[in-house]
Design an enzyme around this catalytic site. Sequence first.
Site, PDB file in Angstrom:
ATOM      1  CB  ILE A  86      -0.903  -0.048   1.024  1.00  0.00           C
ATOM      2  CG1 ILE A  86      -1.846  -1.220   0.994  1.00  0.00           C
ATOM      3  CG2 ILE A  86      -1.783   1.159   1.329  1.00  0.00           C
ATOM      4  CD1 ILE A  86      -2.872  -1.305   2.262  1.00  0.00           C
ATOM      5  CB  SER A  88       3.544   5.712   2.445  1.00  0.00           C
ATOM      6  OG  SER A  88       4.191   6.507   1.662  1.00  0.00           O
ATOM      7  CE  LYS A  89       0.277  13.539  -0.970  1.00  0.00           C
ATOM      8  NZ  LYS A  89       0.958  14.301  -1.838  1.00  0.00           N
ATOM      9  CB  CYS A 187      10.458   8.229  -1.616  1.00  0.00           C
ATOM     10  SG  CYS A 187       9.021   7.848  -2.351  1.00  0.00           S
ATOM     11  CG  ASP A 194      12.203   6.456   2.442  1.00  0.00           C
ATOM     12  OD1 ASP A 194      11.412   7.392   2.966  1.00  0.00           O
ATOM     13  OD2 ASP A 194      11.981   5.870   1.373  1.00  0.00           O
ATOM     14  CG  HIS A 226       9.889   2.292   3.874  1.00  0.00           C
ATOM     15  ND1 HIS A 226       9.181   3.007   2.972  1.00  0.00           N
ATOM     16  CD2 HIS A 226      10.560   2.880   4.668  1.00  0.00           C
ATOM     17  CE1 HIS A 226       9.321   4.076   3.635  1.00  0.00           C
ATOM     18  NE2 HIS A 226       9.979   4.211   4.454  1.00  0.00           N
ATOM     19  CD  GLU A 227       6.553  -1.305   1.692  1.00  0.00           C
ATOM     20  OE1 GLU A 227       5.589  -0.900   2.149  1.00  0.00           O
ATOM     21  OE2 GLU A 227       7.219  -0.642   0.995  1.00  0.00           O
ATOM     22  N   GLY A 256       4.848  11.513   7.807  1.00  0.00           N
ATOM     23  CA  GLY A 256       3.414  11.744   7.811  1.00  0.00           C
ATOM     24  C   GLY A 256       2.310  11.068   8.626  1.00  0.00           C
TER      25      GLY A 256
END
Length: 279
Positions: A86, A88-89, A187, A194, A226-227, A256
């Site tokens: 998913i 993130s924003k 990102c 990150d 990240h994932e 966020g």
Amino acid sequence: MNYNDKSLSALKLGQKTEYKSEYDPTLLQPVPRKLNRDGLGITEQQPFDRGADVWTCYELSWLNENGLPQVAIADVAIDFRSENLIESKSFKLYLNSFNQTKFASLEQVEQALAKDLSQCASGQVSVKVYKLSAYTRQPIVDFAGECIDEQDIQIDSYEFSNEHLASVAEGEIVEETLVSHLLKSNCLITSQPDWGSVQIHYIGKKLNREKLLRYLVSFREHNEFHEQCVERIFTDLIQFTQPEKLTVYARYTRRGGLDINPFRSNFEAVPQNLRMARQ
């Protein structure tokens, strides 16, 4: 990775966005895991068989039936076998949409989160919503293991390369846990930094600390979610070190109102979600 894939070009990341305050699950945006896994050669068969993307949601608020605002913190675990991660924003915008919506109970909020996130991820998602009084009892922890960051080495290149792992595994078979707080990537869409810490628990030939640290530092200018970074680290370690058992766990700093903590393993269960000093 195909950076022109329509699932990426449609993301709200880096775009001017309208913030909605009425509940709207359509704000959630999926990113197919296969976009990154195809490049790693692990779409059909992953080298890990346990794991989740563990999120902490610090900015969660809604109205009770009397219109009184409520606040809470949510832990979310998205199973690694889900079709999508998913973005993130979109997750943040979705959570914001709870702000002016009435829910009968905390449990109803929890159920809505689980339903919507499972649909977006196309997979299993577990959700636990905590009152602040429950969450404040949780400790701030550090990764167990040997920190490899205090090495007297010179680094002058920050371009990602898994070739740093060539001949990284040498010597006797050991079981150990190595930790670095120097993980930094960017990102995929916005190139915003990150920041994270990573823990590597393995059984296999002993890893050379200098080579491993150089490899982790090489993520510093690398653009991935990240994932995806954690799955890349896991896949590279499997390829170059062929350990008997391996776990890679990263905890990233908050952005966020969300932090993302991907966990991948071929022998350990997903641990309790406990925040670290930078979270």
